[in-house]
Design a protein around this motif. Structure first.
Motif, PDB file in Angstrom:
ATOM      1  N   ASN A  92      -1.851  46.975 -10.705  1.00  0.00           N
ATOM      2  CA  ASN A  92      -3.504  45.770 -11.163  1.00  0.00           C
ATOM      3  C   ASN A  92      -4.359  46.232 -11.572  1.00  0.00           C
ATOM      4  O   ASN A  92      -4.590  47.406 -11.659  1.00  0.00           O
ATOM      5  CB  ASN A  92      -3.944  45.751  -9.959  1.00  0.00           C
ATOM      6  CG  ASN A  92      -4.773  44.237 -10.167  1.00  0.00           C
ATOM      7  OD1 ASN A  92      -6.009  44.472 -10.788  1.00  0.00           O
ATOM      8  ND2 ASN A  92      -4.777  42.846 -10.717  1.00  0.00           N
ATOM      9  N   HIS A 138       5.480  41.371  -8.681  1.00  0.00           N
ATOM     10  CA  HIS A 138       6.493  42.517  -8.489  1.00  0.00           C
ATOM     11  C   HIS A 138       7.406  42.130  -6.893  1.00  0.00           C
ATOM     12  O   HIS A 138       6.853  40.747  -6.572  1.00  0.00           O
ATOM     13  CB  HIS A 138       5.555  43.813  -8.497  1.00  0.00           C
ATOM     14  CG  HIS A 138       3.945  43.141  -6.843  1.00  0.00           C
ATOM     15  ND1 HIS A 138       3.644  41.955  -6.878  1.00  0.00           N
ATOM     16  CD2 HIS A 138       4.071  43.698  -5.446  1.00  0.00           C
ATOM     17  CE1 HIS A 138       2.412  42.527  -5.898  1.00  0.00           C
ATOM     18  NE2 HIS A 138       3.314  43.171  -4.903  1.00  0.00           N
ATOM     19  N   ARG A 167       2.219  36.981  -9.922  1.00  0.00           N
ATOM     20  CA  ARG A 167       2.358  35.987 -10.846  1.00  0.00           C
ATOM     21  C   ARG A 167       1.458  36.920 -12.293  1.00  0.00           C
ATOM     22  O   ARG A 167       0.344  36.973 -12.254  1.00  0.00           O
ATOM     23  CB  ARG A 167       2.210  34.700 -11.291  1.00  0.00           C
ATOM     24  CG  ARG A 167       1.311  33.996 -11.003  1.00  0.00           C
ATOM     25  CD  ARG A 167       0.991  32.599 -11.032  1.00  0.00           C
ATOM     26  NE  ARG A 167      -0.268  32.235 -10.845  1.00  0.00           N
ATOM     27  CZ  ARG A 167      -0.565  30.736 -11.669  1.00  0.00           C
ATOM     28  NH1 ARG A 167       0.000  30.124 -12.021  1.00  0.00           N
ATOM     29  NH2 ARG A 167      -1.769  30.211 -11.238  1.00  0.00           N
ATOM     30  N   ASP A 168       2.114  36.788 -13.318  1.00  0.00           N
ATOM     31  CA  ASP A 168       1.501  37.080 -14.652  1.00  0.00           C
ATOM     32  C   ASP A 168       0.339  36.627 -14.627  1.00  0.00           C
ATOM     33  O   ASP A 168      -0.234  37.031 -15.938  1.00  0.00           O
ATOM     34  CB  ASP A 168       2.548  37.827 -15.633  1.00  0.00           C
ATOM     35  CG  ASP A 168       3.379  39.233 -15.024  1.00  0.00           C
ATOM     36  OD1 ASP A 168       2.673  40.436 -13.955  1.00  0.00           O
ATOM     37  OD2 ASP A 168       4.875  39.385 -15.076  1.00  0.00           O
ATOM     38  N   LYS A 169       0.838  35.501 -15.628  1.00  0.00           N
ATOM     39  CA  LYS A 169      -0.451  34.150 -15.931  1.00  0.00           C
ATOM     40  C   LYS A 169      -1.392  33.952 -14.909  1.00  0.00           C
ATOM     41  O   LYS A 169      -1.968  32.987 -15.129  1.00  0.00           O
ATOM     42  CB  LYS A 169       0.681  33.098 -16.397  1.00  0.00           C
ATOM     43  CG  LYS A 169       1.591  34.006 -17.902  1.00  0.00           C
ATOM     44  CD  LYS A 169       3.392  32.300 -17.562  1.00  0.00           C
ATOM     45  CE  LYS A 169       3.548  32.771 -18.866  1.00  0.00           C
ATOM     46  NZ  LYS A 169       4.410  31.573 -19.547  1.00  0.00           N
ATOM     47  N   LYS A 214      -2.147  39.544 -10.045  1.00  0.00           N
ATOM     48  CA  LYS A 214      -1.495  40.594 -10.991  1.00  0.00           C
ATOM     49  C   LYS A 214      -1.121  41.381 -10.205  1.00  0.00           C
ATOM     50  O   LYS A 214      -2.333  41.323  -9.670  1.00  0.00           O
ATOM     51  CB  LYS A 214      -1.866  40.050 -12.439  1.00  0.00           C
ATOM     52  CG  LYS A 214      -2.528  38.927 -13.207  1.00  0.00           C
ATOM     53  CD  LYS A 214      -2.946  39.147 -14.485  1.00  0.00           C
ATOM     54  CE  LYS A 214      -3.014  37.715 -14.968  1.00  0.00           C
ATOM     55  NZ  LYS A 214      -4.078  38.386 -16.548  1.00  0.00           N
ATOM     56  N   PRO A 215      -0.165  42.093 -10.652  1.00  0.00           N
ATOM     57  CA  PRO A 215       0.846  41.295 -11.728  1.00  0.00           C
ATOM     58  C   PRO A 215       2.447  41.068 -10.574  1.00  0.00           C
ATOM     59  O   PRO A 215       2.303  41.778  -9.550  1.00  0.00           O
ATOM     60  CB  PRO A 215       1.206  43.253 -12.046  1.00  0.00           C
ATOM     61  CG  PRO A 215       1.458  44.188 -11.555  1.00  0.00           C
ATOM     62  CD  PRO A 215       0.067  43.929 -10.891  1.00  0.00           C
TER      63      PRO A 215
END
Length: 358
Positions: free
Chosen positions: A274, A133, A122-124, A130-131
């Motif tokens: 990443n 994908h 997850r991006d958050k 992260k990221p």
């Protein structure tokens, strides 16, 4: 027919009669349409013979007749297909033909995780998450429950698996047969899975089994409290597998958040793309997933959270479950065998400094 052709042949239909050069021949209405067509060409042939122009008109008529027959055959095929569809004879096409639930050769229940794409990471989240994908996986099965003490004891009794080390009283250790097996390192866990004809899951397999394809935060959804999972030292130790009914993933696996960390087959490495600090990753360690009964931070129970430990580590907060590729499990019997267990309470304690998060 075209007007010219009809004139040359000298044949036309008038109601239920046929006219050949002003000579009318009555065709009974009971005659099928296709038979009327045959009659037209029959009498047309007679006329062509009389007018001394048989060959040109014969081949013209033959071509027209073949076209009509092909048209009739095509229409009948379409009609038959429509009838077949209407009678519900179409089978539903499914991506796989694997059963949803099986038991392996040792009687352990496993559930299918269908092939396809899912969003991993997850991006958050934290840097190691992260990221976000896309990952594509084949069909595979995973244990519904974490491997229990009772199951592991069977492997020890067979002479394949080894006992946990540094346990003062091994008989007392096995007094909670329905609790997850702990105090075994990565190698012992892998040996147990291989004894069953399976293996440890990859990180991607573990995350898809826990998260599904909708990107949920926890295996059950978005909310979390002490009724969902064993975490935050709420009960002072591990819980019996499946004790938390809410703690179930989209594919039917229990306890994929809390209770014990679970070994995966892979080292902890950064995801493609990443951009964060790289000192968190060590290929000499094996990735752990799922969080544990001790830690109180809900973020650790997140389906995307990544942790790691050396493969030689044997801790009472690390357990595991097994997986197997669906094509290799195709011949496994589907009958589910119940596992008799006893509920005996044994509290495991640990120091708060035993597990550094970062």
């Amino acid at each position: 027919f075209k007007q010219k052709t009809a004139y040359e042949i000298g044949v036309r239909l008038v109601g239920s009669e046929m006219c050949i050069r002003d000579r009318y021949i009555t065709i009974p209405s009971s005659i099928m349409p296709r038979h009327r067509i045959i009659s037209i060409f029959y009498f047309g042939w007679m006329h062509m013979t009389e007018t001394k122009r048989p060959f040109k008109l014969f081949f013209t008529s033959l071509v027209v007749l073949v076209c009509i027959l092909l048209l009739v055959v095509g229409l009948r095929s379409i009609l038959n297909s429509t009838i077949t569809m209407g009678s519900a004879q179409i089978s539903t096409v499914t991506p796989t033909s694997f059963p949803t639930e099986i038991t392996d050769g040792k009687g352990v229940t496993m559930r299918l995780v269908p092939a396809g794409d899912f969003i991993m990471g997850r991006d958050k989240g934290l840097d190691q998450e992260k990221p976000a994908h896309t990952v594509t996986l084949d069909d595979f099965y995973m244990d519904v429950y974490e491997v229990t003490q009772a199951r592991y004891k069977e492997c020890v009794s067979s002479g394949v698996c080894s006992e946990p080390k540094d346990i003062p009283n091994i008989d007392s250790f096995y007094r909670e047969p329905d609790h997850p097996m702990t105090n075994v390192d990565w190698y012992q866990s892998q040996t147990y899975c291989e004894w069953r004809g399976a293996r440890l899951p990859t990180e991607a397999e573990w995350e898809k089994a826990a998260r599904g394809t909708d990107g949920r935060t926890y295996p059950w959804g978005e909310e979390i409290d002490s009724t969902y999972a064993d975490y935050g030292d709420a009960v002072g130790g591990t819980s019996a597998v499946g004790a938390y009914e809410k703690n179930i993933s989209p594919y039917g696996m229990y306890d994929m958040a809390g209770n014990v960390w679970e070994w995966t087959s892979e080292p902890l490495v950064p995801y493609p793309g990443n951009q964060g600090p790289q000192n968190y990753y060590r290929e000499s360690e094996r990735a752990l997933r799922g969080g544990t009964w001790y830690h109180g931070e809900p973020a650790i129970l997140n389906t995307t959270f990544r942790y790691a430990s050396f493969p030689e580590d044997e801790e009472h907060y690390i357990g595991f479950r097994c997986a197997i590729s669906a094509d290799l499990a195709a011949n496994i019997p589907v009958t589910v065998l119940p596992v008799p267990v006893e509920s005996v309470s044994l509290t495991l304690k640990m120091k708060k400094d035993d597990i550094p998060i970062y």
